[in-house]
Design a protein around this motif. Structure first.
Motif, short mmCIF file in Angstrom:
data_model
loop_
_atom_site.label_atom_id
_atom_site.label_comp_id
_atom_site.label_asym_id
_atom_site.label_seq_id
_atom_site.Cartn_x
_atom_site.Cartn_y
_atom_site.Cartn_z
N LEU A 756 0.81 -1.21 0.00
CA LEU A 756 0.00 0.00 0.00
C LEU A 756 0.85 1.26 0.00
O LEU A 756 0.47 2.29 -0.57
CB LEU A 756 -0.92 0.01 1.23
CG LEU A 756 -2.14 -0.90 1.16
CD1 LEU A 756 -2.81 -0.98 2.52
CD2 LEU A 756 -3.13 -0.39 0.12
N THR A 757 2.02 1.19 0.64
CA THR A 757 2.87 2.38 0.74
C THR A 757 3.97 2.40 -0.31
O THR A 757 4.66 3.40 -0.44
CB THR A 757 3.51 2.46 2.14
OG1 THR A 757 4.17 1.20 2.43
CG2 THR A 757 2.45 2.70 3.21
N ALA A 758 4.12 1.30 -1.07
CA ALA A 758 5.25 1.19 -2.01
C ALA A 758 4.87 1.44 -3.46
O ALA A 758 5.75 1.47 -4.32
CB ALA A 758 5.88 -0.20 -1.88
N GLN A 759 3.58 1.61 -3.75
CA GLN A 759 3.16 1.77 -5.15
C GLN A 759 2.85 3.24 -5.45
O GLN A 759 1.91 3.80 -4.88
CB GLN A 759 1.93 0.91 -5.43
CG GLN A 759 2.19 -0.58 -5.22
CD GLN A 759 0.99 -1.42 -5.57
OE1 GLN A 759 0.37 -1.23 -6.61
NE2 GLN A 759 0.64 -2.35 -4.70
N ALA A 766 3.97 6.16 0.24
CA ALA A 766 4.81 6.87 1.20
C ALA A 766 6.13 6.11 1.28
O ALA A 766 6.25 5.13 2.04
CB ALA A 766 4.14 6.95 2.57
N PRO A 767 7.14 6.49 0.51
CA PRO A 767 8.37 5.69 0.41
C PRO A 767 9.09 5.48 1.74
O PRO A 767 9.62 4.40 1.98
CB PRO A 767 9.23 6.48 -0.59
CG PRO A 767 8.60 7.82 -0.70
CD PRO A 767 7.16 7.66 -0.38
N GLN A 768 9.10 6.49 2.61
CA GLN A 768 9.78 6.30 3.90
C GLN A 768 9.07 5.25 4.74
O GLN A 768 9.70 4.41 5.38
CB GLN A 768 9.84 7.64 4.65
CG GLN A 768 10.64 8.73 3.93
CD GLN A 768 12.09 8.32 3.70
OE1 GLN A 768 12.67 7.58 4.49
NE2 GLN A 768 12.67 8.79 2.59
N GLN A 769 7.74 5.28 4.75
CA GLN A 769 6.99 4.26 5.48
C GLN A 769 7.19 2.89 4.84
O GLN A 769 7.34 1.89 5.54
CB GLN A 769 5.51 4.62 5.49
CG GLN A 769 5.17 5.87 6.29
CD GLN A 769 3.69 6.15 6.28
OE1 GLN A 769 2.87 5.23 6.22
NE2 GLN A 769 3.33 7.43 6.32
N ALA A 770 7.20 2.85 3.51
CA ALA A 770 7.40 1.57 2.82
C ALA A 770 8.77 1.00 3.16
O ALA A 770 8.92 -0.22 3.36
CB ALA A 770 7.28 1.78 1.30
N ARG A 800 15.95 4.25 -2.96
CA ARG A 800 16.80 5.17 -2.20
C ARG A 800 16.37 5.22 -0.74
O ARG A 800 17.20 5.24 0.17
CB ARG A 800 16.73 6.58 -2.80
CG ARG A 800 17.55 6.78 -4.06
CD ARG A 800 17.79 8.27 -4.31
NE ARG A 800 16.55 9.03 -4.33
CZ ARG A 800 15.84 9.28 -5.42
NH1 ARG A 800 16.24 8.81 -6.59
NH2 ARG A 800 14.74 10.00 -5.36
N ALA A 801 15.05 5.24 -0.52
CA ALA A 801 14.54 5.28 0.86
C ALA A 801 14.95 4.03 1.63
O ALA A 801 15.30 4.09 2.82
CB ALA A 801 13.02 5.43 0.85
N ILE A 802 14.93 2.86 0.97
CA ILE A 802 15.35 1.62 1.62
C ILE A 802 16.84 1.67 1.94
O ILE A 802 17.28 1.31 3.05
CB ILE A 802 15.02 0.42 0.72
CG1 ILE A 802 13.50 0.23 0.60
CG2 ILE A 802 15.66 -0.87 1.27
CD1 ILE A 802 13.09 -0.80 -0.41
N ASP A 803 17.63 2.16 0.98
CA ASP A 803 19.08 2.23 1.21
C ASP A 803 19.42 3.18 2.34
O ASP A 803 20.39 2.99 3.07
CB ASP A 803 19.78 2.68 -0.08
CG ASP A 803 19.74 1.62 -1.17
OD1 ASP A 803 19.45 0.45 -0.84
OD2 ASP A 803 19.97 1.96 -2.35
N GLU A 804 18.60 4.25 2.51
CA GLU A 804 18.83 5.17 3.62
C GLU A 804 18.42 4.56 4.95
O GLU A 804 18.95 4.94 5.99
CB GLU A 804 18.05 6.47 3.37
CG GLU A 804 18.58 7.30 2.21
CD GLU A 804 17.64 8.43 1.84
OE1 GLU A 804 16.59 8.56 2.52
OE2 GLU A 804 17.93 9.17 0.88
N THR A 805 17.48 3.61 4.91
CA THR A 805 17.01 2.98 6.14
C THR A 805 17.99 1.93 6.64
O THR A 805 18.29 1.85 7.84
CB THR A 805 15.62 2.35 5.91
OG1 THR A 805 14.73 3.35 5.44
CG2 THR A 805 15.06 1.73 7.19
N PHE A 806 18.49 1.10 5.73
CA PHE A 806 19.52 0.11 6.10
C PHE A 806 20.19 -0.36 4.82
O PHE A 806 19.70 -0.13 3.72
CB PHE A 806 18.91 -1.06 6.87
CG PHE A 806 18.12 -2.03 6.05
CD1 PHE A 806 18.53 -3.35 5.90
CD2 PHE A 806 16.93 -1.66 5.44
CE1 PHE A 806 17.80 -4.26 5.15
CE2 PHE A 806 16.19 -2.55 4.70
CZ PHE A 806 16.64 -3.86 4.55
#
Length: 905
Positions: A756-759, A766-770, A800-806
Motif C-alpha cells: 500500500l505504501t510502495a506503489q 509513502a516511500p519512507q513508510q514503505a 533510495r529510501a530503503i538504502d537510507e534505512t539500512f
C-alpha cells in the motif's frame, strides 16, 4: 530551438530560471497556494444534469445522440465482461459509434480499438493491424492527452516495436504545449535523475509549470486539484517532502469549501506535536467540515475531546451545524448524482428509442445472446409481459441458442406458466440446470431451488430443492440482507464478511448492494472525492440503483428537514427515471404528508401511472385509498385490460376475486410463474384459493410455506437467516485483536502494508513508510527471496529510501558469502542491476560466474546469454553453449532454445 528558449517565449513562466540540472533527489521547490478569502467554491452541485438518459419511455424516435449513448454503454459493458469473446461485436459497435458521433471518430476510435485489442489480449493481432502506426501517422492532429497515450504504446512496445525515443518525443511535445500530466512526468523523470533528452529547462521551472497547470482555473474542481498538490508535498516524489507546504495546500482547499480538506486540517492538529497544535484553527476548520456535511461519529468525537475540545463546545458546534442546511445531520452525496428529466406518458408506448436501438444491433452478425434477452425485456415493457409473450419467447429462444444464461432463466420462467405440461416443466428444469452447471450462473441455482420448493405442481420437492439451495448458499450471489438501521451500524470489526460481500456485490453492479454501499461511502468522513465520484458514477448508471438510494435516503432521514430533503431528492429521481419510480415515490409521499389534499391528488396520479405498467402494489394501494368496498371493483374495471396484458404477481392476486372463472386457473399459473417463493407469496396464494373454496390448493400452499427456510418467525422478529447461521460462532477479531495481531507480525498484513505504501500510483504511497515496512519484513529472516524481488522492482525513489534505512545490498552480499547457490545468484543479479561502469559490470559478471559454478541454474543461463551476446564480457559462443547446455539440463527451456539457435547460425 532549445526547451529553455521555447519556455522563455511562453506566457506561463512562473518561476525564476536557473541553470539546468539533473538532481538525483526530489526538488526543493516552494510552490505555495495563492491567498484566498473563505468561500464555497467547491462542493456545490456543479455537475451538469442529464437532460435525458434515454431509458425506456422516451419519445419513439431514436436520435443520433441517444444512439451514441447506448453504443457507449454497451461497448463498456461487453468490453468489461469478455472482450475476447465479444471482440468482433464490440468492434462493430465502435464503428457505429464513430458514425453516430464525430467526436468518437479518427484518433479517438483508433485509441479505443487499441484498448480493445489490449483488453482482449490480442497483442499479435494489434501489431499486424498496424493501429499504433495509423495513430502515429495522425500525430499532428492528436490532442496532448492522446499524445501521452501514444507515448505509452511506444514506450511499452504495445502494437509496435518499443521505441523510447519516440515516446520521449511525444511527451516533450505535450510538455511544451503545457499539458500538466506531461510536465509532471518530465519533472518526475528529472527527480529520478532520468531527464528526458531535449528538455533543458530547470527542474524548478518544470515542476512549477506542472503544478500551475494542474491547479488550473478557479472552478469547482480546484479543490481536488489542490489536494493532489498537497499529496505530492506530503509524500515526496517530484518535490522534496514538505509537510508545511502540503498542509498549506489543504488549508487552501478547505478555505475554498472542500469538506474533506477541512476535516484533514482537523486531523492535522489532532496528530500534530504539541508545539504545532492550534486549537483555534482546529475549531474553525471543524465548523467548516461539519457545516459541509462531514459526519462526526463517536470515534471522531472521542479524538476531538482528547485533542482539547471540551464536550460543551463540541455539542455547540454540532448543534449549530445541524440547524444549518435546512437541518441536515448526515453527509450527502446527492449533489454528485446526475439526474435529468424523463417524463413518461400515462400509458406505455408500443415503441421507443431503446427498442429501436436493440432491434438495430440484434441484426449484427454474431450479436451476443444478451442482446436478445434485453430485447425480450424491452418488449415486455412495451407490449406487456403477457400480451407480447409470443414475440418475447421467440427472442428468448435466440438468446438461449446463443448461450446467454440470463435468457435461459427468463425463458424457463415463461415456461413455468405452463407447468402442468410435463414437457414444458422439464424443459424449464433443463434450461436452469444448463445455466447453473455449464454457465455457472448462481441465480439459476436459486431458481431451481424455487422451482422444486414452490413452483412445481407437486412441490415441495425438498430432496431436489435442498442441493440447489446449498449450492446457492455456497456462492456470494445471495443479496446481503440489511435493514437501513443495520446498514448504518455495520461494523467492520463485528461483521467484516458481510461488509466484504456487500462491497463485492456493489462492484458487480447489484442494484440494492450498490445503493447500500454508496450510503457507507456517504457517511465516511474521510472518503476521498475520487472514491465518492467513482461510486456516484456507478449509481448514476442504473436508474434502479438511484431509486433504491432514494428509498434509503428517505428511510434514514433523522428529522423533518432531512425528510424534506430526502423527499425532494426522491422527486428528482422520479423525474429522471420516469414511471418506474412512481409507486415508491407515492409511498414516500403518503408517509410524509398523505393528509394534504394536494399531495393526495399527486399520489393518485403517480399510482395511476404505475398501475398502467401492471404494478399490482400500485393497483391495490389505489383501491385501498378509495376507502369504500366498491372502490376495489371500480379500480379492477379500470385496469382489467392492463392486468391481463402486463400484470405482475400482485396484480394477478388482486384480479383473482374479480376475473371470470374461465381465466382463474391461468391467472393462478401466471402468479406462480412470477412468485418469489416467500411466505408472503405462499400466504397470498393460499388465501386466494381459500376465498374460492378450493381447500386442497389452499392446504397445498400452506404446506409449501412450511417448507420455506425460516418460515415466518424470523421476519416477525426482524432477524435474517444469515444472523441465525452466524449465531454463537467464532467472532471476527476486534480492534484490540487486530492491533495485537499486527504487533505480533502477521506476515500477510505486513506485506499488505508494504504494498500500500510502495506503489506510486496509490494515494497511500509513502516511500519512507514503505522502507520501514520493508526492513521489518527483512528482519523476520524468512522473507528475503520475496523482499529481494520487491527491491529490484521498486521505483528509484523507494529504493533510495530503503538504502537510507539500512544497507540491504550489504545484507545480500553477506548472505551470499556463505556460498549457497540461490544467495550467490541474488547477489549477482543485484550487482548487474546496479552496474553503471565497466568496472562494476565486470564485478557483476564475476559474481555471476560464482553463482553458476555453485550450481544456480538461472545464473548458468544468464552467464550463457551474456557470453553469447558479449554483454559485459568478451563474446565466447563455445563457453556460452557450455553454460546454456548446463542450464537446459537443469530445466531452463529458454536456455535450451538459445543454445539451439546458436548452433543453427
Amino acid at each position: 530551438m532549445s526547451a529553455l528558449s521555447r519556455l522563455l517565449g511562453a506566457p506561463c513562466v512562473m518561476a525564476l530560471l536557473a541553470p539546468a540540472a539533473l538532481p538525483a533527489v526530489p526538488l526543493d521547490l516552494a510552490f505555495l497556494p495563492p491567498a484566498v478569502e473563505e468561500q464555497s467554491l467547491c462542493g456545490r452541485a456543479a455537475a451538469e444534469r442529464r437532460v435525458d438518459d434515454g431509458s425506456p419511455g422516451d419519445e419513439d424516435a431514436l436520435t443520433e445522440m441517444e444512439r451514441a449513448r447506448y453504443l457507449q454503454r454497451d461497448i463498456r459493458r461487453y468490453q468489461s465482461a469478455d472482450p475476447d469473446r465479444h471482440f468482433d461485436f464490440i468492434a462493430t459497435l465502435r464503428a457505429r459509434l464513430s458514425s453516430a458521433d464525430a467526436r468518437f471518430s479518427g484518433a479517438a476510435e483508433l485509441i479505443d480499438l487499441i484498448g480493445l485489442h489490449i483488453d482482449a489480449g490480442r497483442f499479435d493481432a494489434l501489431e499486424q493491424a498496424g493501429l499504433v502506426a495509423q495513430l502515429t501517422a495522425q500525430r499532428p492532429l492528436l490532442t496532448n492527452g492522446q499524445k501521452m497515450q501514444l507515448a505509452q504504446f511506444h514506450r511499452n512496445g504495445i502494437g509496435t516495436p518499443a521505441d523510447t525515443s519516440a515516446a520521449d518525443d511525444l511527451i516533450l511535445e505535450a510538455a511544451f504545449a503545457g499539458h500538466p500530466e506531461a510536465l509532471l512526468l518530465v519533472a518526475r523523470r528529472m527527480a529520478e535523475a532520468r531527464p528526458l533528452p531535449g528538455w533543458d529547462a530547470p527542474e524548478d521551472l518544470t515542476a512549477t509549470m506542472a503544478f500551475g497547470g494542474l491547479l488550473g482555473q478557479m472552478d469547482s474542481g480546484v479543490c481536488a486539484r489542490a489536494e493532489r498538490i498537497a499529496h505530492e508535498y506530503l509524500t515526496g516524489g517530484i518535490v522534496r517532502r514538505n509537510a508545511e507546504i502540503g498542509w498549506a495546500w489543504y488549508r487552501f482547499a478547505a478555505d475554498l469549501g472542500s469538506a474533506r480538506a477541512a476535516w484533514r486540517m482537523v486531523e492535522f492538529h489532532l496528530s500534530a506535536a504539541a508545539e504545532d497544535q492550534d486549537s483555534a484553527e482546529m475549531l474553525h476548520y471543524l465548523r467548516r467540515a461539519v457545516a459541509r456535511g462531514i459526519v462526526v461519529d463517536d470515534g471522531s468525537r472521542g479524538r476531538l475531546e482528547e485533542g482539547g475540545i471540551d464536550a460543551d463546545t463540541l455539542r455547540e458546534i454540532l448543534a449549530h451545524t445541524q440547524a444549518d442546511d435546512r437541518g441536515r445531520r448526515r453527509a450527502s452525496l446527492t449533489p454528485l448524482l446526475q439526474t435529468g428529466v424523463n417524463i413518461d406518458a400515462m400509458e406505455t408506448s408500443l415503441s421507443g428509442p431503446y427498442l429501436t436501438y436493440l432491434r438495430e444491433i440484434a441484426t449484427i452478425p454474431g450479436a451476443p445472446g444478451l442482446v436478445f434477452t434485453q430485447l425480450a425485456q424491452e418488449l415486455s415493457v412495451r407490449l406487456g409481459r403477457w400480451a407480447g409473450e409470443d414475440e418475447i419467447i421467440a427472442q428468448l429462444e435466440i438468446a438461449t441458442a446463443r448461450n446467454d444464461p440470463a435468457g435461459m432463466r427468463a425463458l424457463a420462467a415463461r415456461l413455468l406458466r405452463y407447468r402442468d405440461d410435463p414437457a414444458q416443466l422439464n424443459r424449464a428444469v433443463d434450461l436452469l440446470t444448463l445455466a447453473a452447471t455449464r454457465h455457472r450462473d448462481a441465480a439459476a441455482m436459486n431458481d431451481l431451488d424455487r422451482l422444486f420448493r414452490c413452483q412445481a405442481p407437486d412441490a415441495p420437492l425438498l430432496d431436489q430443492a435442498e442441493p440447489w439451495a446449498r449450492a446457492y448458499a455456497g456462492t456470494t450471489h445471495k443479496m446481503v440482507a440489511l435493514t437501513p438501521s443495520n446498514l448504518m451500524a455495520l461494523d467492520p470489526y463485528k461483521d467484516p464478511w458481510r461488509l466484504a460481500r456487500l462491497q463485492s456485490q456493489a462492484l458487480d453492479g447489484r442494484t440494492l448492494s450498490l445503493a447500500h454501499y454508496l450510503q457507507l461511502v456517504q457517511r465516511d468522513p474521510i472518503a476521498t472525492e475520487t472514491a465518492q465520484r467513482i461510486w456516484a458514477d456507478r449509481t448514476d448508471n442504473s436508474d434502479k440503483t438511484l431509486e433504491e438510494f432514494a428509498k434509503l435516503e428517505f428511510a434514514l432521514a433523522t428529522n423533518p428537514a432531512e425528510r424534506a430533503l430526502a423527499l425532494e431528492f426522491f422527486r428528482r429521481v422520479y423525474l429522471n427515471n420516469g414511471v418506474t419510480t412512481a409507486l415508491d415515490l407515492s409511498v414516500a409521499m403518503i408517509n410524509d404528508s398523505g393528509m394534504n389534499p394536494a399531495m393526495a391528488e399527486e399520489v393518485r396520479h403517480l399510482l395511476r401511472q404505475a398501475s398502467h405498467r401492471g404494478e399490482g402494489a400500485a393497483i391495490r394501494l389505489l383501491a385501498r385509498l378509495g376507502k369504500t368496498p366498491e372502490a376495489e371493483r371500480r379500480v379492477f374495471d379500470e385496469f382489467a385490460g392492463i392486468i391481463d396484458d402486463r400484470g405482475d404477481f400482485l396484480a394477478m392476486m388482486f384480479a383473482l376475486p374479480h376475473v371470470a372463472e374461465t381465466k382463474r386457473d391461468d391467472y393462478f399459473d401466471r402468479a406462480v410463474s412470477l412468485m418469489a417463493c416467500s411466505t408472503k407469496d405462499t400466504d397470498e396464494l393460499g388465501e386466494a384459493h381459500a376465498l374460492h373454496g378450493t381447500a386442497p390448493m389452499s392446504f397445498h400452499w400452506r404446506q409449501i410455506g412450511l417448507a420455506i427456510a425460516g418460515h415466518n418467525t424470523l421476519s416477525k422478529l426482524r432477524l435474517t437467516n444469515g444472523q441465525m447461521a452466524g449465531f454463537d460462532t467464532r467472532p471476527a477479531p476486534g480492534p484490540a485483536q487486530v492491533v495485537a495481531r499486527d504487533r505480533a507480525g502477521d506476515l500477510q498484513g505486513q506485506w499488505r502494508l508494504f504494498h500500500l505504501t510502495a506503489q506510486p500510483d496509490l494515494a497511500s504511497y509513502a516511500p519512507q513508510q514503505a522502507a520501514a515496512h520493508f526492513k521489518a519484513l527483512v528482519d523476520r529472516g524468512d522473507t528475503l527471496p520475496r523482499a529481494f524481488e520487491q527491491y529490484l522492482a521498486a521505483p528509484e525513489e523507494l529504493r533510495r529510501a530503503i538504502d537510507e534505512t539500512f544497507d540491504f545490498p550489504q545484507l545480500v552480499a553477506r548472505i551470499a558469502a556463505a556460498g549457497e547457490p540461490e544467495a550467490l545468484w541474488r547477489h549477482a543479479r543485484l550487482l548487474q542491476n546496479r552496474a553503471t561502469t565497466a568496472q562494476s559490470l565486470a564485478e557483476a559478471i564475476t559474481a555471476l560466474r560464482a553463482a553458476a559454478h555453485a550450481g544456480a541454474v538461472p545464473a548458468m543461463a544468464e552467464l550463457g546469454r551474456n557470453l553469447a551476446m558479449g554483454a559485459g564480457v568478451a563474446r565466447d559462443e563455445t563457453e556460452a553453449l557450455e553454460w546454456l547446455d548446463k542450464a537446459a539440463t537443469g530445466g531452463d527451456s529458454d536456455a535450451a532454445d538459445l543454445a539451439r539457435w546458436l548452433r543453427l547460425r
